[in-house]
Scaffold this motif. Structure first.
Motif, mmCIF file in Angstrom:
data_model
loop_
_atom_site.group_PDB
_atom_site.id
_atom_site.type_symbol
_atom_site.label_atom_id
_atom_site.label_comp_id
_atom_site.label_asym_id
_atom_site.label_seq_id
_atom_site.Cartn_x
_atom_site.Cartn_y
_atom_site.Cartn_z
ATOM 1 N N TYR A 76 26.100 -3.274 -7.937
ATOM 2 C CA TYR A 76 24.663 -3.271 -9.278
ATOM 3 C C TYR A 76 24.693 -5.199 -8.001
ATOM 4 O O TYR A 76 23.162 -5.765 -8.909
ATOM 5 C CB TYR A 76 25.187 -3.982 -10.564
ATOM 6 C CG TYR A 76 26.696 -5.016 -10.152
ATOM 7 C CD1 TYR A 76 26.269 -6.403 -10.665
ATOM 8 C CD2 TYR A 76 28.189 -3.881 -10.534
ATOM 9 C CE1 TYR A 76 27.609 -7.017 -10.717
ATOM 10 C CE2 TYR A 76 29.310 -5.131 -10.788
ATOM 11 C CZ TYR A 76 28.521 -6.469 -10.338
ATOM 12 O OH TYR A 76 29.880 -7.139 -10.759
ATOM 13 N N HIS A 77 24.947 -5.706 -7.098
ATOM 14 C CA HIS A 77 24.657 -6.202 -6.430
ATOM 15 C C HIS A 77 23.589 -6.078 -5.456
ATOM 16 O O HIS A 77 22.560 -6.888 -4.344
ATOM 17 C CB HIS A 77 25.214 -7.044 -6.242
ATOM 18 C CG HIS A 77 26.312 -8.150 -6.800
ATOM 19 N ND1 HIS A 77 26.001 -9.007 -7.871
ATOM 20 C CD2 HIS A 77 27.901 -7.809 -6.564
ATOM 21 C CE1 HIS A 77 27.133 -9.519 -8.464
ATOM 22 N NE2 HIS A 77 28.490 -8.911 -7.591
ATOM 23 N N GLY A 78 23.710 -4.980 -5.200
ATOM 24 C CA GLY A 78 22.716 -4.071 -4.259
ATOM 25 C C GLY A 78 23.276 -3.854 -2.965
ATOM 26 O O GLY A 78 22.117 -4.111 -2.007
ATOM 27 N N THR A 79 24.502 -4.252 -2.357
ATOM 28 C CA THR A 79 24.917 -4.420 -1.153
ATOM 29 C C THR A 79 26.524 -3.867 -1.364
ATOM 30 O O THR A 79 26.646 -3.030 -2.125
ATOM 31 C CB THR A 79 25.742 -5.858 -1.019
ATOM 32 O OG1 THR A 79 26.739 -6.185 -2.082
ATOM 33 C CG2 THR A 79 24.714 -6.721 -0.904
ATOM 34 N N MET A 80 26.400 -3.205 -0.463
ATOM 35 C CA MET A 80 27.697 -2.435 0.297
ATOM 36 C C MET A 80 28.912 -2.217 -0.795
ATOM 37 O O MET A 80 29.539 -3.933 -0.265
ATOM 38 C CB MET A 80 27.614 -2.038 1.683
ATOM 39 C CG MET A 80 28.367 -0.684 2.098
ATOM 40 S SD MET A 80 28.176 -0.431 3.669
ATOM 41 C CE MET A 80 28.966 1.423 3.963
ATOM 42 N N ILE A 109 25.821 -6.927 3.285
ATOM 43 C CA ILE A 109 25.230 -5.323 3.917
ATOM 44 C C ILE A 109 24.478 -4.907 2.857
ATOM 45 O O ILE A 109 25.117 -4.470 1.488
ATOM 46 C CB ILE A 109 25.821 -3.933 4.479
ATOM 47 C CG1 ILE A 109 27.154 -5.156 5.965
ATOM 48 C CG2 ILE A 109 25.167 -3.254 5.004
ATOM 49 C CD1 ILE A 109 27.933 -3.941 6.145
ATOM 50 N N ARG A 110 22.967 -5.601 2.518
ATOM 51 C CA ARG A 110 21.763 -4.793 1.856
ATOM 52 C C ARG A 110 22.197 -3.111 1.814
ATOM 53 O O ARG A 110 21.371 -2.891 3.085
ATOM 54 C CB ARG A 110 21.038 -5.418 1.774
ATOM 55 C CG ARG A 110 21.257 -7.596 1.769
ATOM 56 C CD ARG A 110 20.253 -8.171 0.966
ATOM 57 N NE ARG A 110 20.700 -8.931 1.317
ATOM 58 C CZ ARG A 110 21.406 -10.675 1.802
ATOM 59 N NH1 ARG A 110 21.717 -9.924 2.607
ATOM 60 N NH2 ARG A 110 21.559 -11.234 1.202
ATOM 61 N N MET A 111 20.938 -2.940 0.629
ATOM 62 C CA MET A 111 20.866 -0.888 0.408
ATOM 63 C C MET A 111 19.190 -1.230 1.346
ATOM 64 O O MET A 111 18.631 -2.751 1.806
ATOM 65 C CB MET A 111 20.194 -1.026 -0.749
ATOM 66 C CG MET A 111 19.858 0.663 -0.945
ATOM 67 S SD MET A 111 19.597 0.924 -2.794
ATOM 68 C CE MET A 111 17.773 -0.278 -2.816
ATOM 69 N N GLY A 112 19.616 0.010 2.119
ATOM 70 C CA GLY A 112 17.983 -0.080 3.187
ATOM 71 C C GLY A 112 18.837 -0.610 4.665
ATOM 72 O O GLY A 112 18.002 -0.321 5.443
ATOM 73 N N GLU A 113 19.828 -1.476 4.327
ATOM 74 C CA GLU A 113 19.857 -1.564 6.098
ATOM 75 C C GLU A 113 20.404 -0.482 7.069
ATOM 76 O O GLU A 113 21.665 0.270 6.266
ATOM 77 C CB GLU A 113 20.887 -2.987 6.150
ATOM 78 C CG GLU A 113 19.800 -4.141 5.316
ATOM 79 C CD GLU A 113 20.615 -5.573 5.310
ATOM 80 O OE1 GLU A 113 19.872 -6.282 5.789
ATOM 81 O OE2 GLU A 113 22.114 -5.496 5.202
#
Length: 161
Positions: free
Chosen positions: A24-28, A67-71
């Motif tokens: 929910y933080h948008g991180t892996m 590590i963020r979504m889309g990376e």
């Protein structure tokens, strides 16, 4: 058994981080990343010893940068040191913003594997020959990490009843 250069085991995997792999933080999710790390380290260990392997230990999971979504992430693993039947494998995970090209180290860790034959019993592995300055440093410092793992295994905080 002839020693093998560390470069022989080097394994690299690149992947894109999708929404289903994030929290929910948008991180892996750390657990998803740990699974990916174990898988690439298995490949490195098998390349080095030429047989099946089992994971014996995972330590020093250092989550340095989210590590963020889309990376994209690049996982790089290679054997740093061996004993009679076991191998220490290092994994470095680098995250990259595909739009800017900015790269950073996101995670590092060490995973230990034991080589096993078709009968499931441990089998001997070749020594590793470090070739670069980084490989030499990791090779030199591996016995200390091995001792810490050994001490940790002997400390029993949870006892079977």
């Amino acid at each position: 058994m002839d020693a093998k250069p560390a470069s022989r085991s080097r394994s690299i995997q690149t992947m894109l981080v999708f929404p289903g792999e994030t929290n929910y933080h948008g991180t892996m999710f750390g657990g998803n990343l740990m699974k990916q790390i174990d898988e690439i380290c298995v490949v490195a260990a098998m390349r080095h010893c030429g047989s099946r392997v089992v994971t014996a230990s995972a330590d020093s999971f250092d989550f340095i940068s989210p590590i963020r979504m889309g990376e994209t992430i690049e996982l790089e693993a290679f054997v740093t040191w061996t004993r009679r039947t076991s191998m220490e494998v290092v994994c470095v995970v680098r995250a990259e913003n595909p739009e800017t090209g900015e790269r950073r180290t996101a995670t590092t860790c060490f995973v230990t594997f034991v080589a096993v034959g078709a009968d499931g019993k441990p089998r001997a592995v070749p020594a590793v020959l470090p070739e670069t300055d980084v490989e030499r440093k990791l090779h030199e410092t591996a016995p200390e990490r091995y001792e810490r793992r050994t001490q940790r295994r002997t400390q029993r905080y949870f006892v079977d009843r």
